[in-house]
Design an enzyme around this catalytic site. Structure first.
Site, PDB file in Angstrom:
ATOM      1  N   ARG A  42     -20.905  -3.701  -5.097  1.00 41.39           N
ATOM      2  CA  ARG A  42     -22.104  -4.334  -4.570  1.00 41.39           C
ATOM      3  C   ARG A  42     -22.199  -5.802  -4.981  1.00 41.39           C
ATOM      4  NH1 ARG A  42     -23.668   0.898  -5.770  1.00 41.39           N
ATOM      5  NH2 ARG A  42     -24.672   0.439  -7.764  1.00 41.39           N
ATOM      6  N   THR A  75     -20.401  14.507 -12.121  1.00 43.64           N
ATOM      7  CA  THR A  75     -21.106  13.230 -11.973  1.00 43.64           C
ATOM      8  C   THR A  75     -21.738  13.117 -10.598  1.00 43.64           C
ATOM      9  OG1 THR A  75     -19.677  12.091 -13.569  1.00 43.64           O
ATOM     10  CG2 THR A  75     -20.794  10.718 -11.942  1.00 43.64           C
ATOM     11  N   CYS A 105      10.588 -13.598  -4.906  1.00 41.17           N
ATOM     12  CA  CYS A 105      11.268 -12.432  -4.343  1.00 41.17           C
ATOM     13  C   CYS A 105      12.509 -12.870  -3.576  1.00 41.17           C
ATOM     14  CB  CYS A 105      10.333 -11.645  -3.429  1.00 41.17           C
ATOM     15  SG  CYS A 105       9.837 -12.536  -1.937  1.00 41.17           S
ATOM     16  N   GLU A 155       4.602 -18.845  -2.800  1.00 41.19           N
ATOM     17  CA  GLU A 155       5.562 -19.934  -2.661  1.00 41.19           C
ATOM     18  C   GLU A 155       5.531 -20.544  -1.257  1.00 41.19           C
ATOM     19  OE1 GLU A 155       7.599 -16.801  -5.374  1.00 41.19           O
ATOM     20  OE2 GLU A 155       6.037 -16.875  -3.840  1.00 41.19           O
ATOM     21  N   GLY A 176     -17.450  11.411 -16.586  1.00 41.16           N
ATOM     22  CA  GLY A 176     -18.303  11.879 -17.663  1.00 41.16           C
ATOM     23  C   GLY A 176     -17.471  12.208 -18.893  1.00 41.16           C
ATOM     24  N   ASN A 191     -13.323  12.211 -19.216  1.00 40.48           N
ATOM     25  CA  ASN A 191     -12.745  11.195 -20.098  1.00 40.48           C
ATOM     26  C   ASN A 191     -11.805  11.833 -21.120  1.00 40.48           C
ATOM     27  OD1 ASN A 191     -14.086   9.091 -18.845  1.00 40.48           O
ATOM     28  ND2 ASN A 191     -15.713   8.943 -20.366  1.00 40.48           N
TER      29      ASN A 191
END
Length: 362
Positions: free
Chosen positions: A207, A196, A75, A52, A294, A298
């Site tokens: 990246r 992992t 706010c 705003e 992995g 999960n």
């Protein structure tokens, strides 16, 4: 143009703050006077001016008597910035059109109430669904204090995340992989298991040009992350948290010297208690996590109820193989009716691949 069209413009502005405003929301604002746009702004980064005030500052002509379109309720409290309601009132804005209400207890309808008390006309819930979706992370985090967790994995059309030899690069094409890096930019943290790290030695960074690296979170119950891993070696450059049940101070100190932050988490069924971990990460102001774990992590995450959304990348390939891994391990559900269900699903094409996204129906 009508209210919805101006609100769509405000939504597009809000998206420019993606990846930079956490744990604050993404917000966009457009100011219209006599049918012409005279001001635009968005919340550009955490700690900076709100949408705003940025929109008001951009005005070349007086905003007195104008309409302001804003994707989130203004706010009305002092935080890192003064109340936006004060700026709106002082500018002489006549009408405010709001997308989402702000569930923050410090706001939660009070901003709209203050504007109305000062004679400003307020229209609520314009494109509410779209505005809520834009800030699904913020709305969850501010209401629960817990990170919004997105479980992401890539698989073949026959449900494999690797060949029977364990090879997985690459399942999806360049377009899907580039999209994943945009997600790493968007979310505050990225989480994997120590398995992992041992198997793949990943960097877990973003990246894309100008992208922001997520905070790396390693679930490592026994503290086995190799000190020679890329994760440990770059911990002083990219914030890295290792969550562990290990309390060996000598062992912990070796990781801390590498620059890792160690969180000691209680054990649950032989592993880190993920619910406790989420609470601790929320206290660290980590509002969102991209779970790139992995199969076992999960499953543990689903079972513990911490997953809010799934992102499933599907490649038009078939690996086959009885021993080739599926994306979710563990014992699984006993009967079909006990399946974890996804709701509000959407499908997007990314090059030759497909992305299915859906909320986990907890």
């Amino acid at each position: 143009m009508n209210d919805s069209e101006y609100m769509r413009m405000a939504l597009e502005l809000a998206k420019k703050g993606c990846g930079y405003t956490a744990p604050n929301p993404m917000v966009g604002a457009v100011i219209v006077k006599n049918g012409k746009i005279i001001g635009e702004g968005w919340h550009e980064r955490y700690g900076g001016s709100h949408a705003e005030r940025n929109a008001l500052a951009s005005c070349k002509t007086s905003p007195r008597g104008a309409t302001m379109y804003v994707t989130l309720e203004p706010c009305c409290h002092y935080g890192k910035q003064p109340p936006c309601t004060d700026a709106v009132i002082e500018a002489g804005i006549k009408r405010v059109v709001v997308g989402s209400g702000d569930p923050n207890p410090l706001v939660a309808g009070k901003g709209i109430k203050i504007l109305r008390e000062h004679g400003i006309e307020v229209e609520e819930n314009i494109l509410k669904r779209e505005c809520d979706k834009l800030n699904e992370i913020f709305l969850h985090y501010i209401s629960t204090g817990l990170p919004f967790v997105v479980m992401k994995y890539a698989m073949t059309a026959d449900g494999k995340i690797a060949t029977y030899t364990g090879k997985s690069k690459w399942i999806t094409g360049e377009a899907a992989r580039e999209y994943v890096h945009r997600q790493r930019h968007r979310y505050s943290g990225i989480m994997v298991g120590s398995g992992t790290v041992v198997a793949d030695d990943p960097m877990l960074t973003c990246r894309i040009p100008g992208g922001k690296n997520p905070i790396r979170i390693i679930c490592d119950s026994r503290l086995i992350t190799p000190l020679i891993s890329k994760i440990a070696a770059t911990a002083k450059e990219v914030k890295t948290i290792i969550a562990t049940c290990c309390e060996d101070k000598d062992k912990i100190s070796k990781y801390e010297k590498m620059g890792c932050n160690i969180l000691c988490i209680p054990e649950s069924n032989g592993h880190i208690d993920l619910c406790v971990l989420m609470k601790r990460l929320g206290e660290e102001k980590i509002d969102s996590i991209l779970l790139e774990g992995g199969a076992m992590l999960n499953w543990s995450a689903l079972k513990s109820g911490i997953v809010n959304k799934a992102q499933i990348y599907i490649a038009p390939k078939l690996f086959g193989g009885d021993t080739a891994k599926a994306p979710i391990g563990g014992i699984g559900v006993e009967v079909p009716e006990n399946a974890f269900r996804l709701k509000n699903t959407e499908m997007t094409r990314l090059g030759e691949d497909f992305l299915i996204e859906g909320e986990v129906d907890i």
